[in-house]
Design an enzyme around this catalytic site. Structure first.
Site, short mmCIF file in Angstrom:
data_model
loop_
_atom_site.label_atom_id
_atom_site.label_comp_id
_atom_site.label_asym_id
_atom_site.label_seq_id
_atom_site.Cartn_x
_atom_site.Cartn_y
_atom_site.Cartn_z
N ASP A 193 3.85 -0.20 -5.30
CA ASP A 193 2.83 -0.70 -4.64
C ASP A 193 3.24 -1.94 -3.78
O ASP A 193 3.90 -2.86 -4.53
CB ASP A 193 1.73 -1.07 -5.58
N ASP A 197 -6.10 11.07 -9.62
CA ASP A 197 -5.85 10.00 -10.81
C ASP A 197 -6.53 10.34 -11.99
O ASP A 197 -7.78 10.80 -12.06
CB ASP A 197 -6.77 8.77 -10.13
#
Lengths: 251, 205
Positions: free
Chosen positions: A130, A11
């Site tokens: 997601d 990330d």
């Protein structure tokens, strides 16, 4: 036969690797190019950069990260986060990425999947999804890093992604992400059964056996983790060794 | 110097990056003079066969490529490997470079996911200088929907994916083709590129 892939995810915010828990409480953990190189040495089958830079001005930074990484890491590189247009895809691939991962933007504009696949080929287009359970065996799709429930049924959405030309689904369970109790097997199984394209398991890896469990319990093609590898609790090599000892084909 | 033939077809920078990393001098070029003076040639390629043939024809390099492939080490990568064959049936029947005997067609549908994408294990068939120093368990990275059909005499290694998929082919002399991406195949891929460079050095002596 194809080997099951182990994919570390970085990330990245403003050019630095960060890691949050349940999408919040973010802290910096290092230089993305160095981290990618380290993962490469450990035997990573692919490396994902997930750009969580909020500002538009910060967007160029991730391309520099990819460009530098591509000079010393010779496995496929995937970039996700903030990719909104075919031009964004083109620029990302030109910087040295092999695939892009589109997520919120694809939910809001599904045509992006089709346009990207038509121009660059399905193999370049991974759709990140997601999702969170609303009842047993029923999930809905979220956007903006798990903040907004779109009320779209997960299974309908992944089927649509496949029809539009997605080459791969990276499935992240909001329920298991950051909890470290293993991948969300029911969700994973449901998605793998719904599509023919490869599915990457994401969210929830907490111990060495979680990866093999995902491969043994479902037909997922790859498993992705971030914090577990960042904090050097496990190496990619150790995970592969565990998979191999359980009869799973890994590189 | 290795000339990486730049005819407008795809991901040439990753090949260049890999050669740079290995300390091997290379040049991205569409100049016939460079192809003639180079010690070895690499033909990359991503995309569809008929489109790439069109691009090659437009580049005016076809005759030079055919002539140079007879006199110095030459490697086709991915679509560049497929272009080495006599012809392809991707979308339409289309003539290739004719440097390796065989043709290119769809990977037969055996219920497997197409494109064939990911890491697969090399199964060796014939000796090949590109395999110098490789072990028994070597995985390389593939992304493709069409595959070569050729005789065993042209086949150096294959992988299993609903049948044999030719992975490394050769004319037995200077021409080699890799269906996978050595520049994306980690240590194994870098070793294969190094072996190609070593072949060039031997050839020069």
């Amino acid at each position: 036969m194809l080997a099951k892939r182990i994919i570390p995810c970085l990330d990245v915010r403003d050019g630095k690797v960060v890691k949050g828990v349940n999408f919040e409480g973010i802290k910096e953990v290092g230089d993305p190019v160095e981290c990618a190189y380290e993962y490469n040495l450990q035997g990573a089958d692919e490396i994902v950069f997930y750009d969580i830079t909020a500002s538009h001005e910060g967007r160029g930074v991730i391309l520099d990260v990819v460009r530098e990484t591509a000079k010393k890491v010779f496995v496929p590189l995937t970039v996700g986060g903030g990719i909104k247009t075919v031009d964004d895809i083109r620029n990302t691939l030109r910087a040295g990425a092999d695939k892009v991962s589109v997520n919120s933007q694809a939910v809001q504009n599904p045509q992006l999947i089709k346009d990207g696949a038509d121009v660059f080929g399905s193999q370049c287009i991974c759709v990140g999804v997601d999702a969170k359970a609303i009842s047993p065996n029923k999930w809905t799709v979220y956007i903006n890093g798990g903040r907004i429930d779109m009320g779209i049924d997960l299974i309908d959405w992944v089927k649509k992604c496949e029809q539009l030309g997605a080459g791969e689904i990276c499935l992240n369970s909001i329920d298991t992400d950051g909890v470290r109790g293993g991948f969300d097997l029911p969700m994973l199984k449901a998605v793998v059964d719904a599509v023919k394209i490869p599915v990457i398991a994401s969210g929830g890896a907490g111990k060495i056996g979680d990866f093999a469990e995902a491969f043994l319990e479902t037909d997922c093609s790859a498993a992705l983790a971030a914090s577990l590898f960042h904090f050097r609790e496990l190496t990619v090599g150790q995970v592969k060794e565990d998979c191999r000892s359980k009869g799973i084909i890994v590189r | 110097m290795i000339a990486i033939i730049d005819y407008g077809a795809g991901n040439i920078f990753s090949v260049k990056n890999a050669l740079d990393y290995l300390g091997l001098e290379s040049r991205l070029t569409a100049d016939p003079a460079d192809l003639e003076t180079a010690d070895g040639l690499i033909l990359p390629g991503v995309g569809a066969f008929p489109w790439a043939v069109k691009k090659l024809n437009e580049s005016g390099l076809v005759d030079t490529i055919k002539a140079q492939a007879k006199v110095k080490p030459f490697m086709g990568i991915c679509l560049g490997m497929q272009l080495l064959f006599d012809k392809s049936f991707e979308f339409e029947e289309c003539e290739g470079l004719g440097l390796v005997r065989g043709y290119v067609d769809k990977i037969p549908d055996a219920g497997l996911v197409i494109p064939h994408m990911g890491w697969n294990k090399l199964e060796y068939v014939n000796d090949c200088p590109l395999f110098e120093g490789l072990g028994e368990e070597e995985y390389v990275y593939f992304v493709h929907s069409y595959k070569a059909f050729c005789e065993n005499s042209e086949l150096c290694a294959y992988v299993e994916y609903g049948g044999k998929v030719p992975a490394v082919v050769s004319d037995g002399k200077y021409v080699f083709g890799c269906q996978f991406h050595p520049e994306k195949s980690g240590k194994t891929g870098l070793k294969i590129l190094e072996n190609f460079a070593a072949m060039i050095k031997r050839d020069r002596v």
